[in-house]
Design a protein around this motif. Structure first.
Motif, PDB file in Angstrom:
ATOM      1  N   MET A  90      35.047 -27.341   4.544  1.00 54.67           N
ATOM      2  CA  MET A  90      35.711 -26.928   3.303  1.00 54.67           C
ATOM      3  C   MET A  90      37.174 -26.599   3.605  1.00 54.67           C
ATOM      4  SD  MET A  90      35.081 -26.122   0.098  1.00 54.67           S
ATOM      5  CE  MET A  90      35.426 -24.976  -1.200  1.00 54.67           C
ATOM      6  N   ASN A  91      38.075 -27.199   2.844  1.00 56.20           N
ATOM      7  CA  ASN A  91      39.497 -26.891   2.970  1.00 56.20           C
ATOM      8  C   ASN A  91      39.772 -25.677   2.081  1.00 56.20           C
ATOM      9  OD1 ASN A  91      42.298 -26.736   2.761  1.00 56.20           O
ATOM     10  ND2 ASN A  91      42.568 -28.953   2.823  1.00 56.20           N
ATOM     11  N   ASP A  92      39.591 -24.489   2.654  1.00 62.20           N
ATOM     12  CA  ASP A  92      39.725 -23.244   1.901  1.00 62.20           C
ATOM     13  C   ASP A  92      41.118 -23.092   1.303  1.00 62.20           C
ATOM     14  OD1 ASP A  92      37.170 -22.826   2.820  1.00 62.20           O
ATOM     15  OD2 ASP A  92      37.646 -21.045   4.011  1.00 62.20           O
ATOM     16  N   ALA A  93      42.136 -23.452   2.052  1.00 60.16           N
ATOM     17  CA  ALA A  93      43.514 -23.279   1.571  1.00 60.16           C
ATOM     18  C   ALA A  93      43.759 -24.111   0.314  1.00 60.16           C
ATOM     19  CB  ALA A  93      44.510 -23.655   2.670  1.00 60.16           C
ATOM     20  N   LYS A  94      43.277 -25.335   0.313  1.00 59.73           N
ATOM     21  CA  LYS A  94      43.450 -26.201  -0.858  1.00 59.73           C
ATOM     22  C   LYS A  94      42.661 -25.650  -2.051  1.00 59.73           C
ATOM     23  CE  LYS A  94      42.945 -30.964  -2.457  1.00 59.73           C
ATOM     24  NZ  LYS A  94      42.434 -32.300  -2.130  1.00 59.73           N
ATOM     25  N   ALA A  95      41.426 -25.207  -1.807  1.00 61.20           N
ATOM     26  CA  ALA A  95      40.597 -24.649  -2.880  1.00 61.20           C
ATOM     27  C   ALA A  95      41.238 -23.396  -3.464  1.00 61.20           C
ATOM     28  CB  ALA A  95      39.194 -24.352  -2.365  1.00 61.20           C
ATOM     29  N   LYS A  96      41.807 -22.550  -2.608  1.00 60.43           N
ATOM     30  CA  LYS A  96      42.486 -21.337  -3.092  1.00 60.43           C
ATOM     31  C   LYS A  96      43.714 -21.697  -3.920  1.00 60.43           C
ATOM     32  CE  LYS A  96      41.069 -18.264   0.630  1.00 60.43           C
ATOM     33  NZ  LYS A  96      41.505 -17.466   1.797  1.00 60.43           N
ATOM     34  N   GLN A  97      44.454 -22.698  -3.484  1.00 56.46           N
ATOM     35  CA  GLN A  97      45.652 -23.131  -4.203  1.00 56.46           C
ATOM     36  C   GLN A  97      45.289 -23.646  -5.597  1.00 56.46           C
ATOM     37  OE1 GLN A  97      47.595 -26.529  -2.411  1.00 56.46           O
ATOM     38  NE2 GLN A  97      49.585 -25.959  -3.302  1.00 56.46           N
ATOM     39  N   VAL A  98      44.252 -24.437  -5.680  1.00 58.53           N
ATOM     40  CA  VAL A  98      43.803 -24.960  -6.977  1.00 58.53           C
ATOM     41  C   VAL A  98      43.316 -23.812  -7.861  1.00 58.53           C
ATOM     42  CG1 VAL A  98      42.036 -26.379  -8.095  1.00 58.53           C
ATOM     43  CG2 VAL A  98      43.313 -27.283  -6.143  1.00 58.53           C
ATOM     44  N   ALA A  99      42.548 -22.900  -7.293  1.00 57.18           N
ATOM     45  CA  ALA A  99      42.052 -21.751  -8.061  1.00 57.18           C
ATOM     46  C   ALA A  99      43.205 -20.897  -8.572  1.00 57.18           C
ATOM     47  CB  ALA A  99      41.106 -20.913  -7.211  1.00 57.18           C
ATOM     48  N   GLU A 100      44.219 -20.688  -7.758  1.00 58.51           N
ATOM     49  CA  GLU A 100      45.392 -19.905  -8.195  1.00 58.51           C
ATOM     50  C   GLU A 100      46.083 -20.572  -9.376  1.00 58.51           C
ATOM     51  OE1 GLU A 100      47.587 -19.426  -4.532  1.00 58.51           O
ATOM     52  OE2 GLU A 100      46.320 -17.732  -3.916  1.00 58.51           O
ATOM     53  N   ALA A 101      46.169 -21.890  -9.351  1.00 59.54           N
ATOM     54  CA  ALA A 101      46.795 -22.615 -10.468  1.00 59.54           C
ATOM     55  C   ALA A 101      45.991 -22.407 -11.757  1.00 59.54           C
ATOM     56  CB  ALA A 101      46.918 -24.096 -10.137  1.00 59.54           C
ATOM     57  N   TYR A 102      44.672 -22.441 -11.659  1.00 61.83           N
ATOM     58  CA  TYR A 102      43.838 -22.234 -12.854  1.00 61.83           C
ATOM     59  C   TYR A 102      43.840 -20.777 -13.309  1.00 61.83           C
ATOM     60  CZ  TYR A 102      42.337 -26.993 -13.292  1.00 61.83           C
ATOM     61  OH  TYR A 102      42.331 -28.350 -13.512  1.00 61.83           O
ATOM     62  N   VAL A 103      43.914 -19.844 -12.393  1.00 60.50           N
ATOM     63  CA  VAL A 103      44.037 -18.426 -12.772  1.00 60.50           C
ATOM     64  C   VAL A 103      45.297 -18.249 -13.611  1.00 60.50           C
ATOM     65  CG1 VAL A 103      44.607 -16.128 -11.852  1.00 60.50           C
ATOM     66  CG2 VAL A 103      42.646 -17.397 -10.937  1.00 60.50           C
ATOM     67  N   LYS A 104      46.371 -18.877 -13.174  1.00 62.50           N
ATOM     68  CA  LYS A 104      47.637 -18.782 -13.915  1.00 62.50           C
ATOM     69  C   LYS A 104      47.544 -19.498 -15.260  1.00 62.50           C
ATOM     70  CE  LYS A 104      52.557 -19.686 -13.516  1.00 62.50           C
ATOM     71  NZ  LYS A 104      53.639 -20.254 -12.705  1.00 62.50           N
ATOM     72  N   ASP A 105      47.030 -20.731 -15.249  1.00 60.78           N
ATOM     73  CA  ASP A 105      46.958 -21.543 -16.466  1.00 60.78           C
ATOM     74  C   ASP A 105      46.055 -20.914 -17.526  1.00 60.78           C
ATOM     75  OD1 ASP A 105      47.369 -23.842 -18.150  1.00 60.78           O
ATOM     76  OD2 ASP A 105      45.402 -24.563 -17.510  1.00 60.78           O
ATOM     77  N   LEU A 106      44.904 -20.385 -17.111  1.00 62.43           N
ATOM     78  CA  LEU A 106      43.949 -19.808 -18.056  1.00 62.43           C
ATOM     79  C   LEU A 106      44.179 -18.315 -18.293  1.00 62.43           C
ATOM     80  CD1 LEU A 106      40.666 -21.586 -16.867  1.00 62.43           C
ATOM     81  CD2 LEU A 106      42.300 -22.319 -18.605  1.00 62.43           C
ATOM     82  N   ARG A 107      45.182 -17.773 -17.610  1.00 63.67           N
ATOM     83  CA  ARG A 107      45.536 -16.341 -17.738  1.00 63.67           C
ATOM     84  C   ARG A 107      44.335 -15.444 -17.420  1.00 63.67           C
ATOM     85  NH1 ARG A 107      48.520 -16.150 -23.378  1.00 63.67           N
ATOM     86  NH2 ARG A 107      47.556 -14.118 -23.244  1.00 63.67           N
ATOM     87  N   THR A 108      43.691 -15.777 -16.308  1.00 64.30           N
ATOM     88  CA  THR A 108      42.553 -14.992 -15.837  1.00 64.30           C
ATOM     89  C   THR A 108      43.083 -13.721 -15.195  1.00 64.30           C
ATOM     90  OG1 THR A 108      41.403 -17.068 -15.377  1.00 64.30           O
ATOM     91  CG2 THR A 108      40.478 -15.062 -14.404  1.00 64.30           C
ATOM     92  N   LYS A 109      42.571 -12.612 -15.641  1.00 62.14           N
ATOM     93  CA  LYS A 109      43.017 -11.316 -15.100  1.00 62.14           C
ATOM     94  C   LYS A 109      42.170 -10.983 -13.874  1.00 62.14           C
ATOM     95  CE  LYS A 109      44.699  -9.570 -19.496  1.00 62.14           C
ATOM     96  NZ  LYS A 109      44.356 -10.663 -20.375  1.00 62.14           N
ATOM     97  N   THR A 110      42.800 -11.132 -12.718  1.00 64.88           N
ATOM     98  CA  THR A 110      42.164 -10.820 -11.438  1.00 64.88           C
ATOM     99  C   THR A 110      43.265 -10.439 -10.450  1.00 64.88           C
ATOM    100  OG1 THR A 110      40.727 -11.650  -9.669  1.00 64.88           O
ATOM    101  CG2 THR A 110      42.177 -13.257 -10.711  1.00 64.88           C
ATOM    102  N   PRO A 111      43.000  -9.478  -9.565  1.00 62.66           N
ATOM    103  CA  PRO A 111      44.030  -9.120  -8.586  1.00 62.66           C
ATOM    104  C   PRO A 111      44.361 -10.264  -7.630  1.00 62.66           C
ATOM    105  CG  PRO A 111      42.052  -7.739  -8.307  1.00 62.66           C
ATOM    106  CD  PRO A 111      41.816  -8.624  -9.474  1.00 62.66           C
ATOM    107  N   SER A 112      43.368 -11.111  -7.346  1.00 63.70           N
ATOM    108  CA  SER A 112      43.599 -12.289  -6.501  1.00 63.70           C
ATOM    109  C   SER A 112      42.404 -13.220  -6.619  1.00 63.70           C
ATOM    110  CB  SER A 112      43.812 -11.884  -5.032  1.00 63.70           C
ATOM    111  OG  SER A 112      42.588 -11.760  -4.348  1.00 63.70           O
TER     112      SER A 112
END
Length: 189
Positions: free
Chosen positions: A53-75
């Motif tokens: 699993m490429n964790d760094a890539k998965a985290k990067q994609v998740a961060e983009a969706y957190v921003k796009d969907l305005r998900t409220k999470t500390p990280s």
């Protein structure tokens, strides 16, 4: 626009269909896992590099969706069980957006979330529809259907009993279709 044969969930996923269960905690999420792991869940093949699993890539994609969907999470490292219901629902939605499904079936999309989060989910579904995604909403909340649906198909006893455009729909008309089944089991339309 093309017929598909679906005999198991994997067939639906391969055909571009995603399903957001009404039971996001029991079926839609791995509660002890974090935001990025849940976001990547339906698309592990996209993050697989040489069997790892490429964790760094998965985290990067998740961060983009957190921003796009305005998900409220500390990280994106936050366990999803610590998020509000509305933010958990956004993580489930992100999981299917990463998969790039063409059809999203959302079952009781706002169950267990607060009024503000409901409106955000409605706007997200409307945005996805405007971007060309097909959204099928299953809901027992009539105001919700009247708020977000372009077309409403009413079912009773496992059969379609009516179909209405949003312009023609009202709570009374929907309830009429939901309760109109003739004595012999024939449908009244």
């Amino acid at each position: 626009g093309k017929p598909v044969r679906i005999s198991q969930p994997a067939d639906a996923v391969r055909s571009g269909i995603g399903y957001l269960s009404e039971d996001r905690k029991g079926v839609g999420l791995l509660l002890d896992q974090n935001v990025w792991q849940n976001t990547a869940l339906a698309s592990l093949d996209k993050f697989n590099v040489g069997g790892m699993m490429n964790d760094a890539k998965a985290k990067q994609v998740a961060e983009a969706y957190v921003k796009d969907l305005r998900t409220k999470t500390p990280s994106v490292n936050q366990p999803v069980k610590l998020l509000s219901g509305g933010n958990q629902q956004k993580v489930v939605l992100a999981k299917w957006l990463v998969r790039d499904t063409d059809i999203l079936i959302v079952d009781e999309p706002t169950r267990g979330i607060d009024v503000g989060a409901k409106e955000e989910i409605y706007r997200l579904l409307e945005r996805l529809a405007s971007e060309g995604k097909s959204i099928i909403v299953i809901s027992s909340e009539l105001p919700e259907l009247l708020r977000i649906a372009d077309r409403i198909v009413v079912m009773a006893s496992g059969r379609i009993t009516g179909e209405l455009t949003n312009e023609d729909a009202s709570q009374n008309r929907i309830m009429d279709y939901a309760t109109k089944i003739a004595e012999e089991g024939e449908l009244t339309l």
